[in-house]
Design a protein around this motif. Structure first.
Motif, PDB file in Angstrom:
ATOM      1  N   TYR A  90      37.406   1.276  73.714  1.00  0.00           N
ATOM      2  CA  TYR A  90      37.496   2.390  74.674  1.00  0.00           C
ATOM      3  C   TYR A  90      36.600   3.540  74.226  1.00  0.00           C
ATOM      4  CZ  TYR A  90      39.501   6.438  77.149  1.00  0.00           C
ATOM      5  OH  TYR A  90      39.665   7.581  77.898  1.00  0.00           O
ATOM      6  N   ARG A 108      44.767  13.592  75.289  1.00  0.00           N
ATOM      7  CA  ARG A 108      43.436  13.160  74.841  1.00  0.00           C
ATOM      8  C   ARG A 108      43.369  13.317  73.335  1.00  0.00           C
ATOM      9  NH1 ARG A 108      38.333  14.933  78.584  1.00  0.00           N
ATOM     10  NH2 ARG A 108      38.743  13.394  80.184  1.00  0.00           N
ATOM     11  N   LEU A 109      42.517  12.578  72.690  1.00  0.00           N
ATOM     12  CA  LEU A 109      42.318  12.803  71.254  1.00  0.00           C
ATOM     13  C   LEU A 109      41.545  14.097  71.110  1.00  0.00           C
ATOM     14  CD1 LEU A 109      41.351   9.584  69.303  1.00  0.00           C
ATOM     15  CD2 LEU A 109      43.592  10.642  69.647  1.00  0.00           C
ATOM     16  N   MET A 110      42.205  15.118  70.633  1.00  0.00           N
ATOM     17  CA  MET A 110      41.529  16.408  70.503  1.00  0.00           C
ATOM     18  C   MET A 110      40.523  16.324  69.357  1.00  0.00           C
ATOM     19  SD  MET A 110      42.777  17.676  73.042  1.00  0.00           S
ATOM     20  CE  MET A 110      41.917  19.223  73.079  1.00  0.00           C
ATOM     21  N   GLY A 111      39.389  17.001  69.540  1.00  0.00           N
ATOM     22  CA  GLY A 111      38.339  16.931  68.522  1.00  0.00           C
ATOM     23  C   GLY A 111      37.476  15.693  68.679  1.00  0.00           C
ATOM     24  N   PHE A 112      37.682  14.963  69.789  1.00  0.00           N
ATOM     25  CA  PHE A 112      36.874  13.776  70.065  1.00  0.00           C
ATOM     26  C   PHE A 112      36.133  13.933  71.377  1.00  0.00           C
ATOM     27  CE2 PHE A 112      36.749   9.658  67.951  1.00  0.00           C
ATOM     28  CZ  PHE A 112      37.391   9.974  66.772  1.00  0.00           C
ATOM     29  N   ASN A 162      33.970  15.573  67.094  1.00  0.00           N
ATOM     30  CA  ASN A 162      33.110  16.743  67.292  1.00  0.00           C
ATOM     31  C   ASN A 162      33.422  17.803  66.230  1.00  0.00           C
ATOM     32  OD1 ASN A 162      35.269  18.454  68.277  1.00  0.00           O
ATOM     33  ND2 ASN A 162      35.187  17.265  70.177  1.00  0.00           N
ATOM     34  N   ALA A 166      39.481  22.510  75.996  1.00  0.00           N
ATOM     35  CA  ALA A 166      38.338  21.605  76.159  1.00  0.00           C
ATOM     36  C   ALA A 166      37.119  22.153  75.423  1.00  0.00           C
ATOM     37  CB  ALA A 166      38.017  21.429  77.646  1.00  0.00           C
ATOM     38  N   HIS A 167      37.181  23.411  74.999  1.00  0.00           N
ATOM     39  CA  HIS A 167      36.048  24.075  74.324  1.00  0.00           C
ATOM     40  C   HIS A 167      36.537  24.490  72.928  1.00  0.00           C
ATOM     41  CE1 HIS A 167      32.340  26.202  73.959  1.00  0.00           C
ATOM     42  NE2 HIS A 167      32.479  27.133  74.896  1.00  0.00           N
ATOM     43  N   GLY A 168      36.437  25.758  72.579  1.00  0.00           N
ATOM     44  CA  GLY A 168      36.752  26.185  71.207  1.00  0.00           C
ATOM     45  C   GLY A 168      38.215  26.039  70.839  1.00  0.00           C
ATOM     46  N   ARG A 222      32.595   4.620  75.627  1.00  0.00           N
ATOM     47  CA  ARG A 222      32.382   5.962  76.186  1.00  0.00           C
ATOM     48  C   ARG A 222      31.649   6.891  75.222  1.00  0.00           C
ATOM     49  NH1 ARG A 222      36.629   3.624  78.059  1.00  0.00           N
ATOM     50  NH2 ARG A 222      37.274   3.844  80.232  1.00  0.00           N
ATOM     51  N   LYS A 230      45.225   6.326  81.341  1.00  0.00           N
ATOM     52  CA  LYS A 230      44.769   7.285  82.370  1.00  0.00           C
ATOM     53  C   LYS A 230      45.946   8.012  83.049  1.00  0.00           C
ATOM     54  CE  LYS A 230      40.487   6.657  81.715  1.00  0.00           C
ATOM     55  NZ  LYS A 230      39.853   7.636  80.860  1.00  0.00           N
ATOM     56  N   ALA A 236      39.928  23.650  70.963  1.00  0.00           N
ATOM     57  CA  ALA A 236      40.226  22.304  70.460  1.00  0.00           C
ATOM     58  C   ALA A 236      40.566  22.312  68.963  1.00  0.00           C
ATOM     59  CB  ALA A 236      39.047  21.371  70.725  1.00  0.00           C
ATOM     60  N   ASP A 241      35.152  20.309  66.046  1.00  0.00           N
ATOM     61  CA  ASP A 241      36.524  20.804  65.887  1.00  0.00           C
ATOM     62  C   ASP A 241      37.435  19.826  65.170  1.00  0.00           C
ATOM     63  OD1 ASP A 241      36.153  23.283  67.171  1.00  0.00           O
ATOM     64  OD2 ASP A 241      36.157  22.282  69.112  1.00  0.00           O
ATOM     65  N   HIS A 291      32.250  14.738  73.494  1.00  0.00           N
ATOM     66  CA  HIS A 291      31.412  15.919  73.713  1.00  0.00           C
ATOM     67  C   HIS A 291      30.541  15.684  74.926  1.00  0.00           C
ATOM     68  CE1 HIS A 291      28.565  19.169  72.989  1.00  0.00           C
ATOM     69  NE2 HIS A 291      29.533  19.712  72.258  1.00  0.00           N
ATOM     70  N   ARG A 292      30.315  16.715  75.707  1.00  0.00           N
ATOM     71  CA  ARG A 292      29.483  16.565  76.891  1.00  0.00           C
ATOM     72  C   ARG A 292      28.061  16.132  76.520  1.00  0.00           C
ATOM     73  NH1 ARG A 292      29.138  18.774  81.840  1.00  0.00           N
ATOM     74  NH2 ARG A 292      31.214  17.908  82.085  1.00  0.00           N
TER      75      ARG A 292
HETATM   76  N1  CMC Z   1      40.209  11.322  74.376  1.00  0.00           N
HETATM   77  C1  CMC Z   1      40.301  10.279  75.252  1.00  0.00           C
HETATM   78  N2  CMC Z   1      39.422  10.035  76.224  1.00  0.00           N
HETATM   79  C2  CMC Z   1      38.387  10.887  76.345  1.00  0.00           C
HETATM   80  C3  CMC Z   1      38.218  12.000  75.486  1.00  0.00           C
HETATM   81  C4  CMC Z   1      39.183  12.188  74.471  1.00  0.00           C
HETATM   82  N3  CMC Z   1      39.071  13.205  73.634  1.00  0.00           N
HETATM   83  N4  CMC Z   1      37.105  12.670  75.838  1.00  0.00           N
HETATM   84  C5  CMC Z   1      36.587  12.020  76.888  1.00  0.00           C
HETATM   85  N5  CMC Z   1      37.354  10.938  77.201  1.00  0.00           N
HETATM   86  C6  CMC Z   1      37.075   9.951  78.243  1.00  0.00           C
HETATM   87  C7  CMC Z   1      37.400  10.482  79.610  1.00  0.00           C
HETATM   88  O1  CMC Z   1      38.735  10.207  79.976  1.00  0.00           O
HETATM   89  C8  CMC Z   1      36.406   9.747  80.467  1.00  0.00           C
HETATM   90  O2  CMC Z   1      36.862   8.422  80.646  1.00  0.00           O
HETATM   91  P1  CMC Z   1      36.551   7.620  82.027  1.00  0.00           P
HETATM   92  O3  CMC Z   1      35.046   7.490  82.074  1.00  0.00           O
HETATM   93  O4  CMC Z   1      37.256   6.337  81.882  1.00  0.00           O
HETATM   94  O5  CMC Z   1      37.099   8.475  83.125  1.00  0.00           O
HETATM   95  C9  CMC Z   1      35.155   9.678  79.577  1.00  0.00           C
HETATM   96  O6  CMC Z   1      35.669   9.710  78.231  1.00  0.00           O
HETATM   97  C10 CMC Z   1      34.170  10.833  79.781  1.00  0.00           C
HETATM   98  O7  CMC Z   1      34.897  12.038  79.612  1.00  0.00           O
HETATM   99  P2  CMC Z   1      34.656  13.373  80.432  1.00  0.00           P
HETATM  100  O8  CMC Z   1      35.904  14.180  80.436  1.00  0.00           O
HETATM  101  O9  CMC Z   1      34.065  13.020  81.758  1.00  0.00           O
HETATM  102  O10 CMC Z   1      33.557  14.058  79.544  1.00  0.00           O
HETATM  103  P3  CMC Z   1      33.114  15.583  79.595  1.00  0.00           P
HETATM  104  O11 CMC Z   1      31.729  15.601  79.101  1.00  0.00           O
HETATM  105  O12 CMC Z   1      33.388  16.163  80.926  1.00  0.00           O
HETATM  106  O13 CMC Z   1      34.114  16.289  78.553  1.00  0.00           O
HETATM  107  C11 CMC Z   1      35.041  17.091  76.548  1.00  0.00           C
HETATM  108  C12 CMC Z   1      33.771  16.569  77.237  1.00  0.00           C
HETATM  109  C13 CMC Z   1      34.648  17.642  75.173  1.00  0.00           C
HETATM  110  C14 CMC Z   1      35.670  18.218  77.355  1.00  0.00           C
HETATM  111  C15 CMC Z   1      36.036  15.918  76.384  1.00  0.00           C
HETATM  112  O14 CMC Z   1      35.470  14.901  75.591  1.00  0.00           O
HETATM  113  C16 CMC Z   1      37.371  16.368  75.789  1.00  0.00           C
HETATM  114  O15 CMC Z   1      38.257  16.823  76.519  1.00  0.00           O
HETATM  115  N6  CMC Z   1      37.541  16.253  74.421  1.00  0.00           N
HETATM  116  C17 CMC Z   1      38.734  16.739  73.767  1.00  0.00           C
HETATM  117  C18 CMC Z   1      38.653  18.241  73.591  1.00  0.00           C
HETATM  118  C19 CMC Z   1      37.668  18.665  72.524  1.00  0.00           C
HETATM  119  O16 CMC Z   1      37.656  18.114  71.427  1.00  0.00           O
HETATM  120  N7  CMC Z   1      36.855  19.678  72.831  1.00  0.00           N
HETATM  121  C20 CMC Z   1      35.892  20.263  71.892  1.00  0.00           C
HETATM  122  C21 CMC Z   1      34.478  20.022  72.310  1.00  0.00           C
HETATM  123  S1  CMC Z   1      33.286  20.388  71.014  1.00  0.00           S
HETATM  124  C22 CMC Z   1      33.447  22.061  70.666  1.00  0.00           C
HETATM  125  C23 CMC Z   1      33.244  22.977  71.800  1.00  0.00           C
HETATM  126  O17 CMC Z   1      32.579  22.686  72.798  1.00  0.00           O
HETATM  127  O18 CMC Z   1      33.732  24.080  71.725  1.00  0.00           O
END
Ligand code: CMC
Length: 433
Positions: free
Chosen positions: A357, A303-307, A366, A266-268, A361, A298, A270, A368, A309-310
């Motif tokens: 979708y 999840r789409l990795m690299g997509f 991002n 979920a962080h680096g 949201r 659901k 990815a 990565d 961001h908080r």
């Molecule tokens: N693919 C599909 N759905 C997603 C994704 C995704 N990558 N990311 C978020 N969602 C959905 C999630 O299911 C939720 O939907 P709903 O509102 O219907 O329940 C909504 O979007 C909000 O997601 P969240 O998990 O509550 O958001 P968060 O801020 O807690 O998480 C995140 C942020 C980066 C962990 C998450 O977007 C994710 O897992 N992304 C994929 C992993 C990734 O690319 N991480 C790298 C982050 S950037 C670099 C870094 O930080 O190191």
């Protein structure tokens, strides 16, 4: 100017409290809730820190709605265009851009610290050859605490500066050696003549038997990627370093904790997961839409990795810059494999960005999403991607740690909780259960 306050009224008792609003240089005003517990007996509840500023900082600013990222006030786009990684390190740590002479001295100092203690080399042989390099890096950086502890005074700014120099300098050596160890290759010592990025490529790919010249195109791209990853305010790994450092722990141990946090997908982690996903898409023969549908389902953990961001609710400014370098690197590439990865990434981005979708949201690529494509083109193995992220982020971790340690008012980080477990009950002897 009158001080802004907000008033919180307890509807059940009618008691109220005026809370100060702290005004930032930029970003949302922040309610100072510190007096709340003493005055009204309430905690605030914010798991995941969605609305909580865990500290005050002067280092990095980001605006998630506008897609803004600045280090010490300088826009990331300008640093990406004009700066170098080591100059950015100086900026992050010292708070201002160096003069030419200061930068030269800084580079010299870093070059003096790139070697690691010979005894540290033996730590590597304790790991299995197939160990993940992040596990090795975490262990070896943690082990630095055994070498630098007794004579270090973390309350002395000069000692903290030495820690920063050591970490910036040694990370590429430690990172490259974790790869060399897994491959059974001899460790290459750092070379002061090379730039930071060139030296890393040299320690990764050179052999003692032949001369090696790092590809300038790759060295430039790597330096840029390091700048883009250098800091990102209070993300999970940085908050980990601050929290463990707040107990006055050894900084090398605190950074090892940051590496552990960064590793997660979920962080680096990815960046590694993105390439695995793109490869799976290419090898499966299934249409990209199939994966987009899975990401929306659901009942599917995919999840789409690299997509997403908080903080960024728009295109990550770092992803925009990296996307462009991908084209620059791959335009001169003849290997179709890398181009195919980039094509799949771009198609995936296009499909996702046009899908309600992801639109509803605010899910955008991002940092990565595209970085891995460049790493693959450079010949960096998949399991080293997050190691490179850790190497780049070290300056952020150590600058944030230094900022916290410099603040006389810093206290141990100690969150409270909303306890929802059993109420008091009496112990039941085992014979009566
Ligand atoms: N693919 C599909 N759905 C997603 C994704 C995704 N990558 N990311 C978020 N969602 C959905 C999630 O299911 C939720 O939907 P709903 O509102 O219907 O329940 C909504 O979007 C909000 O997601 P969240 O998990 O509550 O958001 P968060 O801020 O807690 O998480 C995140 C942020 C980066 C962990 C998450 O977007 C994710 O897992 N992304 C994929 C992993 C990734 O690319 N991480 C790298 C982050 S950037 C670099 C870094 O930080 O190191």
């Amino acid at each position: 100017m009158t001080k802004k306050t907000v008033t919180l009224i307890d509807d059940s008792t009618g008691r109220e409290i005026k809370l100060d609003v702290l005004e930032p240089t930029a970003g949302p005003p922040t309610i100072d809730v510190r007096p709340l517990y003493k005055a009204l007996g309430y905690f605030t509840y914010d798991p995941g820190y969605v609305s909580t500023a865990s500290c005050a900082s002067t280092i990095t600013y980001m605006d998630g709605e506008q897609g803004v990222l600045q280090y010490r006030g300088y826009p990331i786009e300008q640093l990406a265009e004009h700066s170098s990684y080591l100059e950015t390190c100086y900026l992050l740590y010292y708070g201002r851009l160096p003069t030419a002479a200061e930068l030269d001295t800084f580079i010299d100092t870093i070059n003096q610290h790139t070697m690691v203690h010979e005894a540290l080399k033996r730590f590597y042989s304790g790991f299995r050859r197939d160990a993940h390099p992040m596990a090795i890096m975490m262990g070896v950086v943690g082990a630095l605490s055994a070498f630098y502890h007794e004579h270090m005074n973390i309350h002395d700014p000069h000692d903290r500066e030495i820690v920063a120099h050591q970490l910036i300098a040694k990370m590429p050596t430690i990172a490259a050696w974790s790869y060399r160890y897994a491959k059974g290759l001899p460790f290459m010592y750092p070379r002061a003549k090379l730039s930071y990025a060139e030296d890393f490529l040299h320690m990764m790919f050179a052999n003692p038997t032949a001369p090696y010249t790092p590809d300038p195109k790759f060295a430039k791209a790597l330096d840029l990627i390091l700048i883009l990853h250098a800091d990102h305010e209070q993300n999970a790994s940085t908050s980990t370093v601050r929290l463990s450092g707040s107990s006055e722990a050894n900084p090398f141990a605190a950074v090892a904790a940051g590496i552990a946090t960064l590793w997660g997908p979920a962080h680096g982690g990815a960046n590694e997961a993105v390439i695995r996903m793109l490869q799976e898409i290419n090898e499966s023969g299934k249409p990209i839409e199939h994966y987009v549908e899975r990401a929306k389902d659901k009942n599917d953990r995919f999840r789409l990795m690299g997509f997403g961001h908080r903080v960024y609710k728009t295109y990550d400014p770092r992803a925009r810059i990296i996307r462009k370098i991908c084209h620059d690197i791959l335009d001169s590439e003849t290997d179709g494999e890398h181009q195919k990865l980039l094509d799949t990434a771009m198609k995936l981005e296009e499909i996702a960005l046009n899908d309600p979708y992801f639109q509803q949201r605010n899910l955008y690529p991002n940092v990565d999403f595209y970085s891995g494509v460049i790493f693959v083109a450079m010949g960096i193995p998949l399991n080293m991607f997050t190691v490179l992220f850790a190497m780049a982020r070290t300056i952020g971790w150590i600058s944030q740690w230094n900022e916290m340690m410099s603040d006389e008012k810093s206290r141990i980080g100690r969150p409270r909780q909303l306890y929802v477990g059993e109420a008091t009950r009496d112990y039941v002897p085992i014979s009566q259960r």
